[in-house]
Enzyme design. Structure first.
Site, PDB file in Angstrom:
ATOM      1  CG  ASP A  37      -1.872  -1.188   1.231  1.00 29.53           C
ATOM      2  OD1 ASP A  37      -2.183  -1.705   0.137  1.00 29.53           O
ATOM      3  OD2 ASP A  37      -2.248  -1.622   2.325  1.00 29.53           O
ATOM      4  CE  LYS A  46       2.569  -2.709  -4.230  1.00 30.39           C
ATOM      5  NZ  LYS A  46       2.177  -2.279  -2.884  1.00 30.39           N
ATOM      6  N   GLY A  87      -4.444  -4.661  -3.637  1.00 25.30           N
ATOM      7  CA  GLY A  87      -5.453  -3.650  -3.958  1.00 25.30           C
ATOM      8  C   GLY A  87      -4.690  -2.420  -4.399  1.00 25.30           C
ATOM      9  CG  HIS A  88      -1.984  -2.511  -6.927  1.00 24.87           C
ATOM     10  ND1 HIS A  88      -1.129  -3.161  -7.770  1.00 24.87           N
ATOM     11  CD2 HIS A  88      -1.659  -2.954  -5.683  1.00 24.87           C
ATOM     12  CE1 HIS A  88      -0.325  -3.946  -7.082  1.00 24.87           C
ATOM     13  NE2 HIS A  88      -0.638  -3.852  -5.799  1.00 24.87           N
ATOM     14  CD  GLN A 128       0.959  -9.105  -2.111  1.00 24.65           C
ATOM     15  OE1 GLN A 128       1.607  -9.812  -2.862  1.00 24.65           O
ATOM     16  NE2 GLN A 128      -0.288  -8.818  -2.360  1.00 24.65           N
TER      17      GLN A 128
HETATM   18  P1  GDP Z   1      -0.671   0.019  -3.599  1.00 19.90           P
HETATM   19  O1  GDP Z   1      -1.254  -1.241  -3.073  1.00 19.90           O
HETATM   20  O2  GDP Z   1       0.786   0.142  -3.323  1.00 19.90           O
HETATM   21  O3  GDP Z   1      -0.996   0.268  -5.052  1.00 19.90           O
HETATM   22  O4  GDP Z   1      -1.365   1.207  -2.772  1.00 19.90           O
HETATM   23  P2  GDP Z   1      -2.927   1.339  -2.368  1.00 19.90           P
HETATM   24  O5  GDP Z   1      -3.665   1.832  -3.535  1.00 19.90           O
HETATM   25  O6  GDP Z   1      -3.419   0.110  -1.702  1.00 19.90           O
HETATM   26  O7  GDP Z   1      -2.827   2.410  -1.218  1.00 19.90           O
HETATM   27  C1  GDP Z   1      -2.307   3.672  -1.422  1.00 19.90           C
HETATM   28  C2  GDP Z   1      -3.372   4.719  -1.089  1.00 19.90           C
HETATM   29  O8  GDP Z   1      -2.774   6.002  -0.979  1.00 19.90           O
HETATM   30  C3  GDP Z   1      -4.428   4.855  -2.160  1.00 19.90           C
HETATM   31  O9  GDP Z   1      -5.627   5.269  -1.581  1.00 19.90           O
HETATM   32  C4  GDP Z   1      -3.853   5.947  -3.066  1.00 19.90           C
HETATM   33  O10 GDP Z   1      -4.851   6.649  -3.796  1.00 19.90           O
HETATM   34  C5  GDP Z   1      -3.231   6.845  -2.040  1.00 19.90           C
HETATM   35  N1  GDP Z   1      -2.018   7.570  -2.476  1.00 19.90           N
HETATM   36  C6  GDP Z   1      -1.009   7.136  -3.272  1.00 19.90           C
HETATM   37  N2  GDP Z   1      -0.030   8.064  -3.332  1.00 19.90           N
HETATM   38  C7  GDP Z   1      -0.436   9.102  -2.550  1.00 19.90           C
HETATM   39  C8  GDP Z   1       0.165  10.360  -2.181  1.00 19.90           C
HETATM   40  O11 GDP Z   1       1.265  10.710  -2.579  1.00 19.90           O
HETATM   41  N3  GDP Z   1      -0.589  11.152  -1.353  1.00 19.90           N
HETATM   42  C9  GDP Z   1      -1.822  10.795  -0.878  1.00 19.90           C
HETATM   43  N4  GDP Z   1      -2.462  11.632  -0.082  1.00 19.90           N
HETATM   44  N5  GDP Z   1      -2.372   9.615  -1.205  1.00 19.90           N
HETATM   45  C10 GDP Z   1      -1.693   8.789  -2.019  1.00 19.90           C
HETATM   46  P1  IMO Z   2      -0.791  -4.406  -2.081  1.00 23.54           P
HETATM   47  O1  IMO Z   2      -0.336  -5.025  -3.376  1.00 23.54           O
HETATM   48  C1  IMO Z   2      -0.904  -4.567   2.290  1.00 23.54           C
HETATM   49  C2  IMO Z   2      -0.787  -8.583   4.084  1.00 23.54           C
HETATM   50  C3  IMO Z   2      -1.990  -9.034   4.881  1.00 23.54           C
HETATM   51  C4  IMO Z   2      -1.322  -9.969   5.868  1.00 23.54           C
HETATM   52  C5  IMO Z   2      -0.232 -10.643   5.038  1.00 23.54           C
HETATM   53  C6  IMO Z   2      -0.651 -11.998   4.473  1.00 23.54           C
HETATM   54  O2  IMO Z   2      -2.109  -3.730  -2.179  1.00 23.54           O
HETATM   55  O3  IMO Z   2       0.288  -3.566  -1.502  1.00 23.54           O
HETATM   56  P2  IMO Z   2      -2.241 -12.740   2.487  1.00 23.54           P
HETATM   57  O4  IMO Z   2      -3.706 -12.522   2.270  1.00 23.54           O
HETATM   58  O5  IMO Z   2      -1.374 -12.242   1.404  1.00 23.54           O
HETATM   59  O6  IMO Z   2      -1.929 -14.179   2.825  1.00 23.54           O
HETATM   60  O7  IMO Z   2      -1.901 -11.887   3.814  1.00 23.54           O
HETATM   61  O8  IMO Z   2       0.037  -9.741   3.987  1.00 23.54           O
HETATM   62  N1  IMO Z   2      -1.050  -8.132   2.691  1.00 23.54           N
HETATM   63  C7  IMO Z   2      -1.037  -6.856   2.301  1.00 23.54           C
HETATM   64  N2  IMO Z   2      -0.903  -5.714   3.004  1.00 23.54           N
HETATM   65  N3  IMO Z   2      -1.001  -4.523   0.943  1.00 23.54           N
HETATM   66  C8  IMO Z   2      -1.106  -5.666   0.218  1.00 23.54           C
HETATM   67  O9  IMO Z   2      -1.063  -5.685  -1.131  1.00 23.54           O
HETATM   68  C9  IMO Z   2      -1.178  -6.895   0.894  1.00 23.54           C
HETATM   69  N4  IMO Z   2      -1.301  -8.179   0.502  1.00 23.54           N
HETATM   70  C10 IMO Z   2      -1.207  -8.924   1.608  1.00 23.54           C
HETATM   71  O10 IMO Z   2      -2.626  -7.963   5.513  1.00 23.54           O
HETATM   72  O11 IMO Z   2      -0.653  -9.245   6.877  1.00 23.54           O
HETATM   73 MG    MG Z   3      -2.795  -1.855  -1.791  1.00 20.39          MG
END
Ligand code: GDP
Ligand code: IMO
Ligand code: MG
Length: 438
Positions: A12, A15, A39-40, A227
């Site tokens: 999170d 990416k 979850g991207h 991840q």
């Molecule tokens: P990922 O799993 O690495 O793709 O990241 P996620 O989408 O799960 O979580 C990142 C969250 O932060 C999302 O809600 C993005 O919209 C938000 N986000 C990403 N970059 C920034 C940033 O520079 N500033 C803010 N405020 N939010 C961001």
């Molecule tokens: P993205 O790609 C954040 C965490 C879970 C748990 C551990 C194992 O969005 O960054 P799993 O279901 O993979 O067996 O869970 O990994 N986890 C993540 N945490 N972002 C993710 O993906 C994750 N995918 C798995 O919360 O601690």
């Molecule tokens: Mg994510």
């Protein structure tokens, strides 16, 4: 030419949105591990897309590939594709025939094991998507792959064995199983239909051949990690990790291309300016109380997949040094700089106090990491800004305090800063250089 994007902390880090930004110059985006635990988020002019399996480049109409290192829940995949179609986006997706398939009983096994482990605090706080049990079946040489769904007789034979095996494994814990997640005929019917759809859409490929061929023809490819390095099954905070290798080395193995392709390209670590963590395990820089609540709200730190509130903490630099070594970053992106604005002075764990000594890298085991006390370095905070304007004007218009913070992180991981995130949308990004034109 390739660019590999990896998470450098606990996932999170943002990416997906960075893949979306960089892929305007790319032809293809490849996921190489994980499944719908990811979850991207991509935000374009206020429109939000949350992608679990569809590679983030699909929003821009780029080819998306799910490599052999992924585990695929076809139901999630098709729901996601259909959801995008309803929004006017028709993603072109190919799936490796060698990628393993998630079945309903994998989810049951995932949740049962978590409950059993919880009593001993060994649970990982998984997303409950069946990721771990599917990779277990892969390693146990009884897994079922996308290619198997294309041959109905072979699929039946393999499914019969696997369902029975999983039923036995679970009944040892729970007694006789009557759950519909083990209904062999119903699963067979449902997954044969997925196989038909894959066939009809010509979606099944040998990912290594497909990607290598395209690269030979001049394609620019982004490998999109899911991840983060601290969730990597080998290099993360085991056992509070996911069940795949999220670090850059697996971009080759999990997609079937040569490591030379990955190593000759850029490897970009995505860093969140503080820490967030969905699952369990130690966290030396963890924040609690009102400040943590405030940070969680400002950053919207609730899981994209499960909606769980994320734990938050100060940036952990020993963790980043570890990630930089494991992945070989040629550059980093630092996101969420805007979230820390106006929150007062910023702390960073520069090193740990560990059994009377100061150490700058992670100790070898999770239990020892749990003993570490963060040794903080203080940075002056920075004010709120008009971030879109800052993004437009470039790096030098970031508040000086923020620049100091960013430059410190870059020097500790010995990598260039490629971009800085100052908000969730495409336009809220300070770009220092474009990775395909270095
Ligand atoms: P990922 O799993 O690495 O793709 O990241 P996620 O989408 O799960 O979580 C990142 C969250 O932060 C999302 O809600 C993005 O919209 C938000 N986000 C990403 N970059 C920034 C940033 O520079 N500033 C803010 N405020 N939010 C961001
Ligand atoms: P993205 O790609 C954040 C965490 C879970 C748990 C551990 C194992 O969005 O960054 P799993 O279901 O993979 O067996 O869970 O990994 N986890 C993540 N945490 N972002 C993710 O993906 C994750 N995918 C798995 O919360 O601690
Ligand atoms: Mg994510």
């Amino acid at each position: 030419m390739s660019v590999t994007i990896v998470g450098s902390q606990f996932g999170d880090e943002g990416k997906g949105r960075i893949v979306d930004i960089f892929c305007d110059e790319a032809d293809m985006v490849v996921r190489y591990q994980g499944g719908d635990n990811a979850g991207h988020t991509v935000v374009i002019e206020g429109e939000k897309y949350q992608l679990s399996l569809v590679p983030s480049g699909a929003i821009r109409g780029k080819i998306g590939v799910l490599g052999n290192g992924c585990v695929i829940n076809p139901k999630t995949l098709f729901n996601e594709i259909d959801g995008l179609r309803k929004r006017g986006i028709d993603p072109e997706i190919y799936i490796s025939q060698r990628a393993h398939v998630i079945f309903p009983f994998h989810k049951v096994a995932d949740n049962l094991e978590e409950v059993a482990k919880k009593k001993m605090k060994l649970d990982a706080g998984t997303t409950g998507r069946g990721i771990g049990p599917t990779y277990e079946d892969k390693a146990g040489r009884r897994g079922i792959r996308i290619g198997d769904l294309l041959d109905k007789d072979l699929f039946w034979k393999k499914l019969e064995y696997l369902t029975q095996k999983r039923r036995e494994m679970i009944s040892e814990v729970t007694g006789p199983v009557v759950d519909e997640a083990f209904d062999l005929e119903a699963i067979y019917r449902e997954y044969c239909a997925y196989g038909e759809r894959i066939k009809k859409g010509n979606m099944a490929i040998v990912s290594g051949e497909f990607i290598t061929e395209q690269i030979k023809l001049g394609a620019k490819v982004i490998f999109e990690g899911a991840q983060g390095t601290s969730l990597d099954i080998d290099h993360g905070i085991y056992p509070h990790v996911t069940s795949s290798n999220s670090s850059s080395g697996y971009a080759a193995t999990g997609s079937g291309v040569s490591p030379k392709i990955i190593g000759q390209g850029e490897i970009i670590g995505i860093v969140k300016a503080y820490l967030s963590r969905v699952g369990t395990g130690p966290l030396p820089t963890e924040l609690e109380g009102d400040f943590a609540d405030d940070l969680r709200e400002r950053g919207g730190e609730y899981g994209t997949v499960t909606g769980r509130p994320r734990r938050v903490g100060w940036l952990d630099v020993p963790m980043l040094r570890h990630a930089a070594r494991v992945n070989g970053f040629t550059g980093i992106v630092i996101n969420h700089i805007d979230v820390l604005a106006g929150m007062g002075d910023i702390k960073v764990a520069d090193s740990y106090e560990f059994r009377g000594e100061s150490i700058r890298v992670l100790p070898p085991t999770t239990e020892l990491w749990g003993e570490c006390q963060a040794e903080y370095r203080n940075f002056s905070g920075w004010p709120e800004c008009d971030w879109s304007k800052v993004a437009e004007s470039g790096y030098s218009s970031l508040p000086k305090e923020a620049q100091k913070y960013i430059d410190y992180i870059a020097s500790e991981v010995d990598a260039d800063v490629i971009a800085v995130g100052v908000g969730p949308s495409r336009s809220e990004t300070v770009l220092k250089r474009r990775p395909f034109n270095w």
